[in-house]
Design a protein around this motif. Structure first.
Motif, short mmCIF file in Angstrom:
data_model
loop_
_atom_site.label_atom_id
_atom_site.label_comp_id
_atom_site.label_asym_id
_atom_site.label_seq_id
_atom_site.Cartn_x
_atom_site.Cartn_y
_atom_site.Cartn_z
N ASP A 25 0.81 -1.21 0.00
CA ASP A 25 0.00 0.00 0.00
C ASP A 25 0.85 1.27 0.00
N GLU A 27 2.88 2.03 2.35
CA GLU A 27 3.06 2.47 3.74
C GLU A 27 4.48 2.15 4.20
N SER A 125 -2.46 17.72 -1.58
CA SER A 125 -2.96 16.84 -2.63
C SER A 125 -2.42 17.24 -4.01
N ASP A 148 -2.06 14.02 -6.53
CA ASP A 148 -2.54 12.68 -6.22
C ASP A 148 -3.29 12.10 -7.41
N LYS A 340 -1.16 4.75 -0.68
CA LYS A 340 -2.61 4.78 -0.92
C LYS A 340 -3.32 5.70 0.06
N ARG A 341 -2.81 5.73 1.28
CA ARG A 341 -3.45 6.55 2.32
C ARG A 341 -2.47 7.64 2.76
N ARG A 342 -2.95 8.90 2.72
CA ARG A 342 -2.14 10.02 3.19
C ARG A 342 -2.96 10.78 4.21
N THR A 343 -2.45 10.87 5.42
CA THR A 343 -3.22 11.45 6.52
C THR A 343 -2.60 12.73 7.07
#
Length: 559
Positions: A25, A27, A125, A148, A340-343
């Motif tokens: 992913d 990460e 983004s 993104d 995949k995930r950006r926080t």
């Protein structure tokens, strides 16, 4: 599960080698610079073998499980036909035993790896990304647009020999430093700013371009090899040194390193080079925002470590915790598999845990017979700090990058300028070098100019307020700036709790924060490193995990 191992590795990444492991992913599972593991500063010409092994151990996998090795350089261009095949390359560059299942090797252009390491670590983004360093394969500065879900787009590029990194390297070596000690040049330049020194501008800013005072060489047609680039580097840096010699009227300082502030020529050269960087980067930042069509700006490359320059740029601005060459290990891996995930902004705490798996303290076999141990009590820690003691903290997973961010730090209350003197003595540093301050967000707004993202990783100079100069003179440099860190929530539990304890007692909640290492050594990594450094240095206490260590005096009592 897919596994991607990103590396900065020789023969291309010959300094600041590093390894970073991503899952399928995108990460980050683990990330470490090799110097933290092998204890050789900058890991010159060393493969990131120990860092890669750490990453595998953190994930609980074997080398044979790696699917892709991503390198933050196009090694085939720089070293054509040096390796018979990828197996030979991996053996030389990484050194892991991959068994019969050889991973795919992806060679990511150097500036693209830098750009990816900054954008995907940022909270944006979409952003313009400006990469500035010594050189990549064919360039020294590049502008990118990242968004993104879209392919990155290179907007502009400048040739290798028009390098801001080369110009600063020349000033650093003129001053007697290594090019890897450019931070000293930046610290010395502040004395020129404080003295309102009038210096010659070495760049001609044009509407859509810039021209350096030292004319660039004609670039060779096509791709250059590493040997050709090295020859260009030596020639261009030599020309820049000649220019600094002409400006100063001398071919080097007249004072030793520890007394460079007594040499007006040394200050003149440092500040002249610093102004060159500030003027040009300001212009390039504007061009980047124009090319990308957004105000959000990311910086990367070795020049992005220039905190004084970063602090002059308007926001929104993001610089990752590892903008220098170690960061291309992450950027190369993210180019293969974006997250995949950006926080939000990247947490820098991705390195070695001071404790073992599951949080079990690792102290077995470590000699602590000359130390007094107790469980960590935050009120006791605050009392030691208020009593003027200087101590160190080694807790949790290590931060990545060159800035200690309170998990491998030396700390003290900076309420007098004398603490700056003592900590420089403890670290065997020149007395003219500054320190940074750390506090909580709310109080930081009162101490110095605000920075939205730079203060997360201590990567931007900010002018101290009258209150900051009053309550924390130990972290205010000669030019009235500091390089602040703002500590959020429980990012660094012991230091955060100590700041909160100071505030409860009505004391300004700000501490001096500098890297926990002696002169010439990397920042400590393991419990053994921390105990060894504590015993060798004139420190008063050590927070190691959830324990507090003090030294015995000659009578057997506590110092």
């Amino acid at each position: 599960m897919t596994w991607i191992l990103g590396v900065n590795a020789p023969p291309t990444g010959w300094h600041d080698s590093a390894a970073c492991l991503l899952d399928g992913d995108g990460e980050i599972i683990a990330f470490s610079e090799e110097e933290r593991c092998n204890r050789h500063r900058h890991s010159l010409y060393r493969k990131p073998l120990s860092a890669a092994r750490f990453c595998l151990e953190q994930a609980g996998i074997r080398a044979a499980d790696i699917d892709v090795v991503a390198l933050g350089w196009d090694s085939e261009q720089l070293y054509p036909r040096r390796f018979a095949d990828d197996a030979a390359f991996l053996a030389y560059a990484v050194g892991l035993d991959f068994g019969d299942r050889l991973p795919e090797v992806v060679r990511v252009p150097h500036h693209q790896a830098h750009a990816a390491s900054s954008f995907y670590a940022s909270p944006f983004s979409k952003a313009g990304v400006l990469v500035i360093d010594g050189h990549g394969e064919n360039e020294s500065s590049t502008i990118w647009t990242y968004e993104d879900g879209a392919e990155p787009r290179q907007e502009r590029t400048w040739q290798r020999t028009a390098s801001l990194g080369y110009a600063y390297d020349a000033a650093s070596t003129w001053l007697g430093f290594s090019f890897l000690n450019a931070g000293k040049t930046m610290g010395l330049a502040a004395y020129g700013r404080a003295g309102q020194l009038d210096v010659e501008s070495l760049v001609d800013i044009e509407a859509e371009d810039f021209r350096l005072a030292v004319e660039p060489l004609a670039e060779s047609r096509g791709s250059a090899t590493a040997d050709e680039i090295k020859e260009q580097y030596d020639t261009v840096v030599g020309r820049w040194r000649e220019r600094y010699t002409k400006i100063a009227g001398a071919d080097g300082p007249s004072a030793p390193e520890e007394r460079l502030t007594e040499d007006p020529n040394a200050i003149l050269v440092a500040y002249t080079a610093q102004r060159l960087i500030e003027e040009t980067v300001t212009h390039l930042a504007s061009l980047t925002r124009k090319a990308s069509g957004v105000e959000q700006l990311c910086l990367s490359g070795g020049v992005a470590l220039n905190c004084s320059t970063n602090g002059t740029l308007p926001g929104p601005l993001y610089v990752p915790p590892v903008p220098h060459d170690a960061g291309v290990a992450l950027g190369a891996a993210w180019t293969v598999r974006p997250p995949k995930r950006r926080t939000g902004a990247l947490s820098p705490y991705l390195g070695t845990d001071i404790d073992g798996p599951g949080g079990t303290p690792v102290r077995a076999g470590l000699d602590t017979s000359d130390l007094v141990r107790s469980d960590l009590d935050i009120d006791e820690l605050a009392s030691l700090l208020l009593d003027g003691r200087v101590g160190a903290v080694a807790q949790g997973r290590a931060e990545v990058g060159p800035r200690a961010l309170c998990r491998r730090s030396i700390i003290a209350v900076p309420n007098t300028a004398d603490v700056n003197t003592r900590v420089n003595v403890i670290k065997n540093r020149e007395q003219w070098r500054p320190f940074a301050g750390v506090t909580r967000p709310g109080y930081g707004a009162r101490l110095w100019e605000q920075q939205e993202h730079l203060s997360r990783y201590m990567l931007g100079a900010a002018r101290a307020t009258a209150l900051g100069r009053s309550v924390a003179p130990g972290v205010v440099h000669i030019d009235g700036t500091t390089r602040p860190q703002v500590l959020h929530s429980d990012e660094a539990p012991a230091v955060g709790a100590a700041l909160d304890a100071l505030e409860r007692q009505g004391v300004p909640p700000v501490l001096l924060n500098t890297s926990f290492n002696d002169k010439g050594e990397p920042i400590v990594n393991t419990a053994a490193d921390a105990l060894s450094a504590f015993q060798a240095m004139d420190l008063d206490f050590l927070v190691l995990g959830e324990e507090l260590y003090r030294k015995r005096d000659r009578t057997g009592g506590v110092r």
